[in-house]
Design an enzyme around this catalytic site. Structure first.
Site, short mmCIF file in Angstrom:
data_model
loop_
_atom_site.label_atom_id
_atom_site.label_comp_id
_atom_site.label_asym_id
_atom_site.label_seq_id
_atom_site.Cartn_x
_atom_site.Cartn_y
_atom_site.Cartn_z
N CYS A 1 0.82 -1.21 0.00
CA CYS A 1 0.00 0.00 0.00
C CYS A 1 0.86 1.26 0.00
CB CYS A 1 -0.95 -0.04 1.19
SG CYS A 1 -2.10 -1.42 0.99
N GLU A 2 1.52 1.48 -1.11
CA GLU A 2 2.36 2.65 -1.34
C GLU A 2 2.34 2.89 -2.85
OE1 GLU A 2 4.85 4.33 0.62
OE2 GLU A 2 4.71 3.11 2.44
N TYR B 1 21.49 -6.33 -4.22
CA TYR B 1 20.61 -5.36 -3.58
C TYR B 1 19.13 -5.69 -3.82
CZ TYR B 1 25.15 -3.17 -3.52
OH TYR B 1 26.50 -2.94 -3.34
C1 LIG Z 1 28.63 -0.97 -1.41
C2 LIG Z 1 30.10 -0.96 -1.39
C3 LIG Z 1 30.83 -1.69 -2.33
C4 LIG Z 1 30.19 -2.46 -3.45
O1 LIG Z 1 29.59 -1.62 -4.38
P1 LIG Z 1 29.07 -2.25 -5.77
O2 LIG Z 1 28.60 -1.07 -6.51
O3 LIG Z 1 28.00 -3.20 -5.45
O4 LIG Z 1 30.24 -2.88 -6.43
C5 LIG Z 1 32.20 -1.72 -2.20
N1 LIG Z 1 32.84 -1.04 -1.22
C6 LIG Z 1 32.18 -0.31 -0.31
C7 LIG Z 1 32.93 0.39 0.74
C8 LIG Z 1 30.79 -0.24 -0.36
O5 LIG Z 1 30.15 0.50 0.54
#
Ligand SMILES: *Cc1c(COP(=O)(O)O)cnc(C)c1O
Length: 434
Positions: free
Chosen positions: A356-357, A385
């Site tokens: 509900c958004e 992600y």
């Molecule tokens: C999130 C993150 C990554 C990975 O980023 P991607 O874009 O998924 O490769 C690497 N190093 C740090 C410090 C992060 O915060």
């Protein structure tokens, strides 16, 4: 750093693709899988992940380099196990991720700890198991590290995370290397840390770290950031501060939108590193997250119903923003394809979930072959992600996760039961005072 480019040419291998035109992904029949496990369902191709790892590893041939997978991209234990089996380490941002990585068999000496908010307890836990190094993001954290290491009578290895003030040309919420962002410290501040480093009796400050953001589709921001890091490294060496590790971060982009997103090749990316750090002889660390897992994952979902509206036609799926947040959080595009046999006429839909958004929208005005209730769809490139950012918002249990491997599958997270979802909650029965 030896710059031999005699890396064996990687034999072109077919990367498992889930494209909707085939019912199979990594040899597994997706409609049958959806039938068996139910939807929504995150499926990951082990073969595709292994292939990405080996592409990057062969691009790095001849370098003293360790890949540390950014655990936050996909923290499922089975995915971390794949990493461990391929000698990939971990980049963690919490003690929870540390425990997952160790649990999956990633050795502590291949684990680096990043993040602006490491607590003293988390630092103590990571020191205790002897992780490779801390990517330190503030002076206060450096002092905390010194204090905790002193209390344990150990020496912590540390790198300073440099904020190179580079625009990664990506979505504002995943940009981390501009001076306005919360991450890292300026080169000026880092210079002062090194000048004082000998006062840190329990911290060996001998590393540099940079991570400018995520989903980067051009080599230019990488080149610029690495040039700044390389110049600083040379300056430090001349000032008598040996640098034993340079961590170039993650951020390599992937293809979310076929025909529009053109990711850089691993070999070209590594050549930028080779060029920028041509005379560097220490250890290199890389922290890719998305690059290793995003395109290896799909979210399988069924159409609940087609809802004609006044202005638009809505395709209501059984997956929602709680299963995949990226579209609502970053306005991210994901290709969506039906797992269908016969060609059908194209219809324009708003593709939404049941939450509900209004933000629970996977795509607006998207052309898709005409759908009906019960149809199976693939939301593509959800291996990073996706499940790791899932929630139980609207009291929707966490979706199942399945690993596929050459015709076979294994459930690597069963669909959450209602009882698991509410575990830990209780009526306010025992009132206490502080
Ligand atoms: C999130 C993150 C990554 C990975 O980023 P991607 O874009 O998924 O490769 C690497 N190093 C740090 C410090 C992060 O915060």
């Amino acid at each position: 750093m030896p710059t031999q480019t005699s890396s064996r040419p990687a034999a072109p291998q077919p990367v498992p693709q889930a494209n909707g035109t085939s019912h199979y992904f990594d040899g597994v029949d997706l409609p049958a899988l959806a039938q068996r496990i139910g939807t929504p369902l995150h499926a990951y191709s082990a073969s595709a992940i292994r292939q990405r790892i080996s592409e990057l590893q062969s691009a790095l041939a001849g370098l003293d380099a360790t890949i540390c997978f950014a655990v936050k991209a996909n923290s499922n234990l089975a995915i971390l196990q794949l990493m461990a089996q391929a000698s990939v380490g971990a980049d963690i941002v919490s003690v929870g991720e540390l425990r997952r990585a160790l649990n999956a068999g990633i050795p502590a000496e291949r684990i680096v700890f990043s993040g602006v908010g490491k607590s003293a307890d988390e630092i103590a836990g990571a020191l205790n198991v002897g992780i490779m190094r801390f990517n330190v993001e503030s002076l206060d954290e450096l002092h905390t590290l010194q204090r905790v290491a002193k209390a344990q009578d150990v020496t912590a290895r540390a790198a300073v995370r440099i904020n190179p003030d580079v625009d990664a040309q990506t979505h504002a919420k995943i940009s981390t290397g501009k001076s306005e962002n919360k991450f890292g410290v300026s080169i000026d501040e880092a210079r002062r840390w090194f000048a004082e480093r000998k006062r840190l009796g329990h911290v060996q400050l001998d590393g540099l770290h940079v991570h400018i953001g995520s989903q980067i589709l051009s080599l230019d921001p990488f080149r610029l950031a690495l040039q700044r890091v390389a110049a600083f490294w040379r300056e430090l060496e001349q000032a008598g501060h040996p640098i034993n590790s340079i961590d170039v971060g993650g951020g390599l982009g992937v293809c979310y939108r076929a025909g529009t997103d053109h990711p850089v090749a691993a070999a070209d990316y590594v050549n930028v590193i080779r060029d920028a750090l041509a005379d560097y002889r220490g250890k290199l660390l890389l922290e890719p997250g998305r690059y290793l897992v995003a395109e290896a994952g799909v979210l399988l979902t069924r159409v609940l119903r087609v809802k004609p509206g006044v202005e638009r036609t809505f395709l209501v799926l059984d997956a929602a923003m709680n299963d995949l947040q990226r579209p609502s959080l970053y306005d991210a595009w994901h290709d969506i394809v039906p797992v269908a046999d016969a060609p059908r006429p194209l219809v324009t839909y708003d593709i939404v979930g049941p939450v509900c958004e209004t933000g629970d929208t996977f795509a607006r005005a998207r052309e898709l072959p005409e759908c009906a209730a019960g149809d199976l769809l693939l939301i593509k490139a959800t291996g990073a992600y996706g499940a790791s950012m899932a929630s139980t918002y609207n009291s929707r249990p966490l979706a199942a996760e399945v690993l596929l491997n050459q015709g076979r599958y294994a459930v690597v997270r069963r669909r959450q039961h209602f009882e698991e979802m509410i575990a830990g909650e209780q009526p306010a029965r025992n009132w206490e005072t502080t």
